[in-house]
Scaffold this motif. Structure first.
Motif, PDB file in Angstrom:
ATOM      1  N   LYS A   1      -6.828   2.466  -0.794  1.00  0.00           N
ATOM      2  CA  LYS A   1      -5.445   2.002  -0.805  1.00  0.00           C
ATOM      3  C   LYS A   1      -5.300   0.778   0.095  1.00  0.00           C
ATOM      4  CE  LYS A   1      -2.310   5.118  -1.080  1.00  0.00           C
ATOM      5  NZ  LYS A   1      -1.326   6.208  -0.775  1.00  0.00           N
ATOM      6  N   GLN A   2      -4.690  -0.264  -0.434  1.00  0.00           N
ATOM      7  CA  GLN A   2      -4.494  -1.505   0.304  1.00  0.00           C
ATOM      8  C   GLN A   2      -3.371  -2.314  -0.330  1.00  0.00           C
ATOM      9  OE1 GLN A   2      -8.107  -4.163  -0.416  1.00  0.00           O
ATOM     10  NE2 GLN A   2      -8.819  -2.190  -1.184  1.00  0.00           N
ATOM     11  N   ASP A   3      -3.064  -3.454   0.276  1.00  0.00           N
ATOM     12  CA  ASP A   3      -2.054  -4.358  -0.260  1.00  0.00           C
ATOM     13  C   ASP A   3      -2.721  -5.312  -1.249  1.00  0.00           C
ATOM     14  OD1 ASP A   3       0.146  -3.483   1.522  1.00  0.00           O
ATOM     15  OD2 ASP A   3      -1.111  -4.357   3.084  1.00  0.00           O
TER      16      ASP A   3
ATOM     17  N   ASN B   1      -6.543   1.626  -6.602  1.00  0.00           N
ATOM     18  CA  ASN B   1      -6.539   2.150  -5.238  1.00  0.00           C
ATOM     19  C   ASN B   1      -7.377   3.416  -5.103  1.00  0.00           C
ATOM     20  OD1 ASN B   1      -5.021   0.166  -4.014  1.00  0.00           O
ATOM     21  ND2 ASN B   1      -3.087   1.264  -4.175  1.00  0.00           N
TER      22      ASN B   1
ATOM     23  N   ARG C   1       0.813  -1.220   0.000  1.00  0.00           N
ATOM     24  CA  ARG C   1       0.000   0.000   0.000  1.00  0.00           C
ATOM     25  C   ARG C   1       0.848   1.273   0.000  1.00  0.00           C
ATOM     26  NH1 ARG C   1      -4.054  -0.469   4.344  1.00  0.00           N
ATOM     27  NH2 ARG C   1      -3.854  -2.689   3.899  1.00  0.00           N
TER      28      ARG C   1
END
Length: 257
Positions: free
Chosen positions: A134-136, A129, A75
């Motif tokens: 937003k993230q992994d 994202n 992220r």
């Protein structure tokens, strides 16, 4: 916003890939801003000449070369290549090839560390994202060349209309060589009318699709009249959510610049 049963008109000249359109409709069509001229691009696009035959096609009416790689997109923007090039889909997701582990030849180190792929991935991740938060992500990266020989056609997606079992899927056109066909269509789940239809013709023309709410298909390709074999090169990026990055298999803890 168009009604769910409407058909959106094909765009002949793709504009910028817009995250707001993706968030609103569940799909977006446009182009990435990565240059498609010069030595960096030529070297990247030449990687499709180094793909190897897909060993899992069986009796399907498709001639396809490919490689596959995995990257953990953190992220914070870092890209971490992952070991392993195995790929699995259930039979319910992929009626043509599901239910068995497929292990493809991996992407080369030259591709992973070259200047083009990291920028392509970062721009694609940024669009997702912006729309999804937003993230992994664990990214599955498919380099695919579908080939049609004279007098024959070839199915880029022998499974027909489908979803792939991921959160999101990005389809990037890399090149077309003396081939006709290859029309992408997007459908909402359980609806019969296409929401969008396009034959992608420009390098880095892109479709990003919410794989949980949309299905997609692509028609057969065939050689143009009076030519030899034709082919269509694409890069497909699967997005899978990663709740705990430490638990992702194949971590290398090295990063692509």
């Amino acid at each position: 916003m168009p009604g769910q049963d409407s058909v959106l008109i094909e765009e002949s000249i793709p504009g910028r890939l817009r995250a707001d359109h993706f968030a609103q409709h569940g799909w977006a069509h446009g182009r990435l801003s990565v240059p498609t001229e010069g030595s960096d691009w030529e070297q990247f696009a030449s990687a499709w000449d180094e793909l190897v035959p897909d060993p899992y096609l069986g009796e399907e009416r498709c001639r396809r070369n490919r490689r596959f790689g995995r990257v953990l997109a953190h992220r914070d923007g870092a890209l971490e290549p992952l070991r392993g090039s195995d790929f699995f889909q259930s039979k319910e997701i992929n009626r043509a090839f599901g239910g068995r582990l497929r292990v493809f030849e991996p992407l080369t180190d030259a591709v992973l560390t070259g200047p083009c792929l990291p920028r392509l991935l970062r721009e694609t991740v940024a669009v997702v994202n912006e729309a999804a938060g937003k993230q992994d992500w664990e990214l599955g990266i498919h380099f695919i060349r579908v080939i049609a020989d004279p007098g024959e056609s070839s199915e880029p997606a022998p499974e027909g209309r489908h979803s792939d079992g991921h959160a999101y899927v990005a389809i990037h056109l890399i090149d077309r060589h003396q081939c006709a066909g290859g029309r992408n269509q997007l459908f909402r789940n359980n609806e019969s009318r296409a929401q969008f239809s396009v034959v992608m013709t420009e390098p880095l023309e892109t479709l990003i699709v919410s794989d949980t709410t949309m299905e997609h298909s692509v028609s057969e390709i065939r050689p143009e009249a009076g030519t030899g074999s034709g082919w269509r090169d694409t890069m497909i990026v699967d997005f899978n959510r990663v709740p705990v990055p430490e638990e992702v298999t194949g971590r290398t803890y090295g990063f692509i610049r």
